[in-house]
Design a protein around this motif. Structure first.
Motif, short mmCIF file in Angstrom:
data_model
loop_
_atom_site.label_atom_id
_atom_site.label_comp_id
_atom_site.label_asym_id
_atom_site.label_seq_id
_atom_site.Cartn_x
_atom_site.Cartn_y
_atom_site.Cartn_z
N ARG A 23 22.87 -34.06 39.30
CA ARG A 23 22.08 -34.25 38.08
C ARG A 23 20.72 -34.89 38.34
O ARG A 23 19.71 -34.51 37.75
CB ARG A 23 22.89 -35.12 37.10
CG ARG A 23 22.17 -35.47 35.83
CD ARG A 23 23.05 -36.30 34.92
NE ARG A 23 24.01 -35.49 34.20
CZ ARG A 23 23.76 -34.92 33.01
NH1 ARG A 23 22.57 -35.07 32.45
NH2 ARG A 23 24.67 -34.20 32.41
N GLN A 24 20.66 -35.87 39.24
CA GLN A 24 19.40 -36.58 39.49
C GLN A 24 18.31 -35.69 40.09
O GLN A 24 17.13 -36.04 40.04
CB GLN A 24 19.65 -37.77 40.41
CG GLN A 24 20.16 -37.38 41.80
CD GLN A 24 20.43 -38.59 42.67
OE1 GLN A 24 19.60 -39.49 42.79
NE2 GLN A 24 21.62 -38.63 43.29
N SER A 29 18.95 -33.32 30.85
CA SER A 29 18.94 -34.62 30.18
C SER A 29 20.23 -34.79 29.40
O SER A 29 21.12 -33.93 29.43
CB SER A 29 17.74 -34.70 29.23
OG SER A 29 17.94 -33.82 28.12
N SER A 30 20.35 -35.87 28.68
CA SER A 30 21.54 -36.13 27.86
C SER A 30 21.66 -35.11 26.74
O SER A 30 22.73 -34.94 26.16
CB SER A 30 21.48 -37.54 27.28
OG SER A 30 20.31 -37.70 26.48
N LYS A 31 20.57 -34.40 26.44
CA LYS A 31 20.58 -33.39 25.38
C LYS A 31 21.00 -32.01 25.87
O LYS A 31 21.15 -31.08 25.09
CB LYS A 31 19.19 -33.30 24.75
CG LYS A 31 18.75 -34.58 24.04
CD LYS A 31 17.36 -34.40 23.43
CE LYS A 31 16.91 -35.68 22.73
NZ LYS A 31 15.55 -35.51 22.15
N THR A 32 21.16 -31.87 27.19
CA THR A 32 21.54 -30.58 27.77
C THR A 32 23.05 -30.39 27.72
O THR A 32 23.79 -31.14 28.36
CB THR A 32 21.08 -30.47 29.23
OG1 THR A 32 19.70 -30.80 29.34
CG2 THR A 32 21.30 -29.05 29.76
N LYS A 84 20.60 -24.48 29.83
CA LYS A 84 19.27 -24.69 29.23
C LYS A 84 19.04 -23.73 28.07
O LYS A 84 18.36 -24.08 27.09
CB LYS A 84 18.19 -24.52 30.30
CG LYS A 84 18.24 -25.56 31.40
CD LYS A 84 18.07 -26.99 30.90
CE LYS A 84 16.64 -27.31 30.52
NZ LYS A 84 16.45 -28.75 30.23
N GLU A 87 20.65 -25.35 25.25
CA GLU A 87 19.83 -26.48 24.80
C GLU A 87 18.71 -25.99 23.87
O GLU A 87 18.31 -26.69 22.92
CB GLU A 87 19.24 -27.21 26.02
CG GLU A 87 18.44 -28.46 25.66
CD GLU A 87 17.90 -29.18 26.88
OE1 GLU A 87 17.07 -30.09 26.72
OE2 GLU A 87 18.32 -28.85 28.02
#
Length: 371
Positions: A23-24, A29-32, A84, A87
């Motif tokens: 992830r890093q 993001s937290s919204k994905t 994505k 998202e």
């Protein structure tokens, strides 16, 4: 009184796929919303035969991407592309495909609950791959043309309508596919000295090089590999320096005459001090059989282009000309095997002899097996 037991999600310590693992290093993001089939984490298999072929100062490893959920490396990029797309609240995705992309896009779209549209070149797709897209309920249309024609149509459609393109032109595909380079480095404890891989639409060589450079920038590795890419001789636009109008090769996954990531592939080649060359269908078939007979690894023909390239370079003395590592250690070579052999069972059947028929008695069987 008994307590009721509710269904629970898997424990947090279990593997959760490439997005959660890396992830890093990924644009999430937290919204994905993460759409995953637990792709990645594929084995890096030591090849005794190929290591011996190159000589005592070399170790050859096989990154077996055919063990991803839909049987190819495409799943790494598709988990990112579909996540994505979700998202962005997309309701549909589309791709052109020679097989593997369609299988992956269809499976991840089902997982996400969105529509998948696939354009394929008519009569040029291995049945094993096409069956995957169809069983996952993708809308598959065969275009009376080649892959490049299909991709051109998909690009035009996704530019004009609210449908997300999930070919490797989608930058999130590249982001996901670069995770394979992270896995190689994490497994070896360093970057390989050489990476050998098939080149079709050229998104994968682009992705690996991006991943290695990122790990280097983050000081996770202290060196970078030479990127050695191989196209099929009948479908080698980068090698020949111009698009191929009617590409031909048994390796259908790399039967592409005008790669979408052409310039990025050349960049990976040049920046790494590597090369992009070509191998014949005969060389691909030989490598295909060697992998199965010597290492117990069954791949689709396009995957064998990497090993065919390795053997071609070895025969020319390419690796003997390379100086040993500055640390004096054995040099490491990684061949990328992009897809499973069951993607194209027809090719396997054509490459082998059918089983011999014997009488149904012990004496006949023992005679045939040499006892």
């Amino acid at each position: 009184m008994r307590k009721s037991h509710k269904a629970t999600k898997p424990q947090s310590h279990k593997y959760k796929g490439v997005i959660e693992r890396y992830r890093q290093y990924l644009p999430v993001s937290s919204k994905t919303p993460i759409v995953t089939l637990l792709e990645g984490n594929t084995p890096l298999i030591y090849s005794c035969y190929l290591s011996k072929t190159l000589g005592k100062n070399f170790e050859v490893y096989l990154k077996y991407e055919g063990l991803n959920p839909t049987g190819s490396f495409k799943d790494r990029g598709m988990t990112m592309a579909i996540s994505k797309a979700c998202e962005q609240k997309a309701k549909a995705v589309a791709c052109a495909s020679t097989g593997n992309t369609s299988a992956s896009a269809a499976a991840y779209s089902v997982r996400a609950g969105i529509k998948c549209i696939v354009l394929i070149p008519k009569g040029a797709i291995a049945l094993g791959k096409l069956s995957q897209a169809l069983i996952h309920n993708a809308q598959v249309l065969a275009v009376d043309g080649n892959f490049d024609d299909a991709l051109s149509l998909v690009r035009e459609i996704t530019e004009k309508y609210p449908i997300v393109l999930v070919n490797s032109l989608n930058p999130y595909r590249i982001e996901g596919q670069k995770t394979a380079s992270f896995e190689i480095c994490d497994c070896l404890g360093c970057a390989p000295d050489f990476q050998v891989m098939p080149v079709g639409n050229a998104g994968n060589i682009t992705a690996y090089w991006k991943g290695y450079k990122l790990y280097y920038a983050k000081k996770k590795i202290t060196g970078l590999p030479k990127m050695l890419g191989f196209q099929a001789a009948g479908s080698a636009p980068i090698v020949r320096g111009h698009p191929i109008k009617n590409p031909e090769t048994i390796a259908t996954a790399i039967r592409i005459g005008n790669p979408a990531s052409w310039k990025h592939a050349e960049q990976a080649r040049d920046e790494s001090g590597g090369l992009i060359d070509m191998v014949s269908d005969k060389e691909i078939t030989q490598a295909y059989k060697i992998l199965a007979a010597r290492d117990g690894v069954f791949v689709e023909p396009a995957s064998a282009a990497s090993v065919a390239g390795l053997l071609k370079l070895s025969g020319k003395g390419y690796f003997k000309q390379r100086p040993r590592s500055s640390t004096g250690r054995t040099q490491r070579v990684v061949c990328i095997l992009t897809g499973h052999g069951l993607k194209d069972p027809d090719r396997a059947i054509k490459s082998i002899k059918p089983p011999k028929t014997v009488k149904s008695n012990l004496k006949a069987v023992l005679k045939e097996i040499g006892y």
